[in-house]
Design a protein around this motif. Sequence first.
Motif, PDB file in Angstrom:
ATOM      1  N   UNK A  81      -1.037  -0.359   6.272  1.00 15.98           N
ATOM      2  CA  UNK A  81      -1.063  -1.644   5.380  1.00 15.98           C
ATOM      3  C   UNK A  81       0.056  -1.494   4.515  1.00 15.98           C
ATOM      4  N   UNK A  82       0.475  -2.705   4.237  1.00 14.94           N
ATOM      5  CA  UNK A  82       2.023  -2.882   3.604  1.00 14.94           C
ATOM      6  C   UNK A  82       1.541  -3.802   2.066  1.00 14.94           C
ATOM      7  N   UNK A  83       2.281  -3.453   1.108  1.00 18.70           N
ATOM      8  CA  UNK A  83       1.958  -4.119  -0.050  1.00 18.70           C
ATOM      9  C   UNK A  83       3.448  -4.304  -0.707  1.00 18.70           C
ATOM     10  N   UNK A  84       3.600  -5.487  -1.605  1.00 22.16           N
ATOM     11  CA  UNK A  84       4.807  -5.571  -2.243  1.00 22.16           C
ATOM     12  C   UNK A  84       4.853  -4.345  -3.470  1.00 22.16           C
ATOM     13  N   UNK A  85       3.973  -3.851  -4.028  1.00 19.50           N
ATOM     14  CA  UNK A  85       3.946  -2.734  -4.915  1.00 19.50           C
ATOM     15  C   UNK A  85       2.881  -1.737  -4.441  1.00 19.50           C
ATOM     16  N   UNK A  86       3.140  -0.411  -4.650  1.00 24.28           N
ATOM     17  CA  UNK A  86       2.146   0.712  -4.233  1.00 24.28           C
ATOM     18  C   UNK A  86       0.849   0.524  -4.991  1.00 24.28           C
ATOM     19  N   UNK A  87      -0.097   0.830  -4.186  1.00 24.06           N
ATOM     20  CA  UNK A  87      -1.528   0.424  -4.591  1.00 24.06           C
ATOM     21  C   UNK A  87      -1.791   1.860  -5.243  1.00 24.06           C
ATOM     22  N   UNK A  88      -2.909   1.936  -6.326  1.00 20.44           N
ATOM     23  CA  UNK A  88      -3.163   2.976  -6.904  1.00 20.44           C
ATOM     24  C   UNK A  88      -4.108   3.896  -6.126  1.00 20.44           C
ATOM     25  N   UNK A 113       0.437   3.920   4.322  1.00 13.50           N
ATOM     26  CA  UNK A 113       0.576   2.934   3.275  1.00 13.50           C
ATOM     27  C   UNK A 113       1.855   2.696   2.992  1.00 13.50           C
ATOM     28  N   UNK A 114       2.535   1.486   3.101  1.00 22.64           N
ATOM     29  CA  UNK A 114       3.837   1.229   3.063  1.00 22.64           C
ATOM     30  C   UNK A 114       4.067   0.132   1.827  1.00 22.64           C
ATOM     31  N   UNK A 115       5.174   0.230   1.226  1.00 17.81           N
ATOM     32  CA  UNK A 115       5.266  -0.715   0.083  1.00 17.81           C
ATOM     33  C   UNK A 115       6.893  -1.244   0.219  1.00 17.81           C
ATOM     34  N   UNK A 116       7.055  -2.620  -0.482  1.00 17.06           N
ATOM     35  CA  UNK A 116       8.521  -3.016  -0.395  1.00 17.06           C
ATOM     36  C   UNK A 116       9.086  -2.598  -1.591  1.00 17.06           C
ATOM     37  N   UNK A 117       8.430  -2.217  -2.673  1.00 16.04           N
ATOM     38  CA  UNK A 117       8.561  -1.946  -4.287  1.00 16.04           C
ATOM     39  C   UNK A 117       9.276  -3.052  -4.859  1.00 16.04           C
ATOM     40  N   UNK A 118       8.886  -4.324  -4.407  1.00 13.73           N
ATOM     41  CA  UNK A 118       9.354  -5.517  -4.853  1.00 13.73           C
ATOM     42  C   UNK A 118       8.537  -6.302  -5.519  1.00 13.73           C
ATOM     43  N   UNK A 119       8.456  -6.411  -6.827  1.00 16.97           N
ATOM     44  CA  UNK A 119       7.462  -7.272  -7.587  1.00 16.97           C
ATOM     45  C   UNK A 119       7.844  -8.841  -7.759  1.00 16.97           C
ATOM     46  N   UNK A 120       8.630  -9.280  -7.143  1.00 14.07           N
ATOM     47  CA  UNK A 120       9.315 -10.610  -7.349  1.00 14.07           C
ATOM     48  C   UNK A 120       8.183 -11.435  -6.707  1.00 14.07           C
ATOM     49  N   UNK A 122       7.497 -13.728  -4.639  1.00 13.70           N
ATOM     50  CA  UNK A 122       7.795 -14.230  -3.233  1.00 13.70           C
ATOM     51  C   UNK A 122       6.997 -13.770  -2.267  1.00 13.70           C
ATOM     52  N   UNK A 123       6.557 -14.439  -1.191  1.00 12.40           N
ATOM     53  CA  UNK A 123       5.595 -13.817  -0.009  1.00 12.40           C
ATOM     54  C   UNK A 123       5.872 -12.488   0.271  1.00 12.40           C
ATOM     55  N   UNK A 124       5.192 -11.516   0.649  1.00  9.57           N
ATOM     56  CA  UNK A 124       5.366 -10.189   1.113  1.00  9.57           C
ATOM     57  C   UNK A 124       6.271 -10.351   2.344  1.00  9.57           C
ATOM     58  N   UNK A 125       5.798 -11.094   3.161  1.00 11.69           N
ATOM     59  CA  UNK A 125       6.489 -11.131   4.539  1.00 11.69           C
ATOM     60  C   UNK A 125       7.832 -11.226   4.460  1.00 11.69           C
ATOM     61  N   UNK A 126       8.434 -12.386   3.452  1.00 12.74           N
ATOM     62  CA  UNK A 126       9.753 -12.553   3.262  1.00 12.74           C
ATOM     63  C   UNK A 126      10.326 -11.330   2.927  1.00 12.74           C
ATOM     64  N   UNK A 127       9.711 -10.303   1.779  1.00 12.61           N
ATOM     65  CA  UNK A 127      10.025  -9.260   1.455  1.00 12.61           C
ATOM     66  C   UNK A 127      10.334  -8.148   2.684  1.00 12.61           C
ATOM     67  N   UNK A 128       9.591  -8.050   3.484  1.00  9.82           N
ATOM     68  CA  UNK A 128       9.409  -7.274   4.725  1.00  9.82           C
ATOM     69  C   UNK A 128      10.713  -7.692   5.563  1.00  9.82           C
ATOM     70  N   UNK A 129      10.887  -8.837   5.892  1.00  7.60           N
ATOM     71  CA  UNK A 129      11.915  -9.441   6.653  1.00  7.60           C
ATOM     72  C   UNK A 129      13.368  -8.968   6.136  1.00  7.60           C
ATOM     73  N   UNK A 130      13.374  -9.007   4.872  1.00  2.85           N
ATOM     74  CA  UNK A 130      14.789  -8.496   4.230  1.00  2.85           C
ATOM     75  C   UNK A 130      14.926  -6.876   4.325  1.00  2.85           C
ATOM     76  N   UNK A 131      14.004  -6.317   4.852  1.00  5.67           N
ATOM     77  CA  UNK A 131      14.190  -4.763   4.638  1.00  5.67           C
ATOM     78  C   UNK A 131      14.307  -4.084   6.212  1.00  5.67           C
ATOM     79  N   UNK A 132      15.578  -4.261   7.030  1.00  4.19           N
ATOM     80  CA  UNK A 132      15.183  -3.797   8.247  1.00  4.19           C
ATOM     81  C   UNK A 132      15.067  -2.390   8.320  1.00  4.19           C
TER      82      UNK A 132
END
Length: 538
Positions: A81-88, A113-120, A122-132
């Motif tokens: 499960x991936x989110x933009x910011x970590x879940x509590x 559980x994984x996170x992009x640590x990106x609160x901008x 924008x769609x989460x999918x876009x954030x993941x694609x930016x992080x190889x």
Amino acid sequence: MKTQLIDLDKQRDQFLLLQNELRERWQTVDLFDRSDADILVVPSVTLDQREMMKIDGVHHYEERLLFSLIRLKNPQTRLVYITSQPLHPSVIDYYLQLLPGIPFSHARERLLLLSTYDASPRPLSEKILERPRLIEKIRQALRPARSFMICYNSTHLEEALSVALNIPLLAAAPHLLYWGTKSGSREIFAECGIPLPNGSELVKNADDLAEVAAELWEKEPQLQRMVVKLNEGFSGEGNALLDLRKLRDVNSANRVQAIRDAFPFLRFQSAGETWESFSSKIPELGAIVEAFIEGEEKRSPSVQGRIAPNGEVEILSTHDQILGGPDGQVYLGCRFPADESYRLKLQELGVQVGQNLANKGALERFGVDFIAVRQQDGKWDIQAIEINLRKGGTTHPFMTLKFLTNGRYERSNGLFYSQQGREKYYMATDNLQKDRYRGLLANDLMDIIAAHQLHFDSSTETGTVFHLMGCLSQFGKLGLTSIGNSPQQAQEIYNKVVNALDEETGAKKETSLHSLAAIPMTWNGEITPTIQRVAENP
């Protein structure tokens, strides 16, 4: 530009090849549900971000798919499960403790559980694609031959992520998303012979919008109001009402100009919307106009289904949607099931739509919204409004019920039965919101749940399951699904939650933004209150 188009074509071809693996892997719905699989959950709300910003706490809506954690009740399932910011952590613990018959530690070991640590915004999918490096980590965690990806809605971003990870996406392919727009929905309803309101073709500018509005008025001279809809709007937030009663004295030759002049004074369903911002979205999102259905007793039922990888159409549920906003256009919550007087008809229409979508190559979730108006003879006139080719506000409540009870939906009567044979009902909302709830932390909510015994009780299979807990502290907003063995019990359980939160926050005299109001609504033959949007006392 040509190179980019070629790349997109290659991406689509590879994406569709991956989806074909799903069709080969799971030939029946039962095999799919019980399979040994790795599930990648990417809860990206990949919709127009300008529209998304109308929703309080929208960046927490990635939590709405946390019901997927209940899939871990299958001891063979692994989930990422991936989110933009970590879940509590307490939110994750809450869901894992709901699992029937599975040790907490066993489920936790099968969850990554994984996170992009990106609160901008924008769609989460876009954030993941930016992080190889993140993509590589996800790839290493999955068994390719046993993996698939699920999402809130699919676009070219989710398609690209599916291809980058080399795992299939269980959702409608992005090139099919037109059929989930307002204009695409109308085309499918026409193909299926399903009744729908008079409306216009898709337009891309305000001048053409005035033209088609005048044409609709000409076709239906007695029309009192019409709805102006952004073609890719959602939850009614992209709707506005044009009151034709104020233009009655305008002759037909001047109607186009009169409508154009009236656009700045549209009654927008989203708070803070203006004609300037609304019209700026029309060239990109498109717009239609549609006759507003009048009626003294009017409801908004819906039917939900899914298209299995083998093309089989399954009806999952029916609901009476709870709408609010200035003119009852904005989705606030739902009751399951829909009224017995029309729920079987909804199923029949849902199958027609689902088969049409399956023939076009669509997969996974779809929902169809209707307007039902009671006629003088007591029967209901039902007209289709739109198709949702994504998970919607009714998805997580129903799947929560299904996963928790291991129950079944019975097509013969439209009811849901637990394994113990109990009829199950629920009331759900994403929009229980009060200013006084602001500042409550996730741990505070857990304390309140324990103190007032608000939790879901697996022995009675009743109680409340909470979601959107991340919205609570900043926005005073919470989602919940209150499950009972009767409509009345589900309502009482919901009321108990509201009363407990009010008591704990000293908000006894305060009116919630989305609260139980005194306007009655018939639910399975009983009079119950509905949710409506009302002003909040500061």
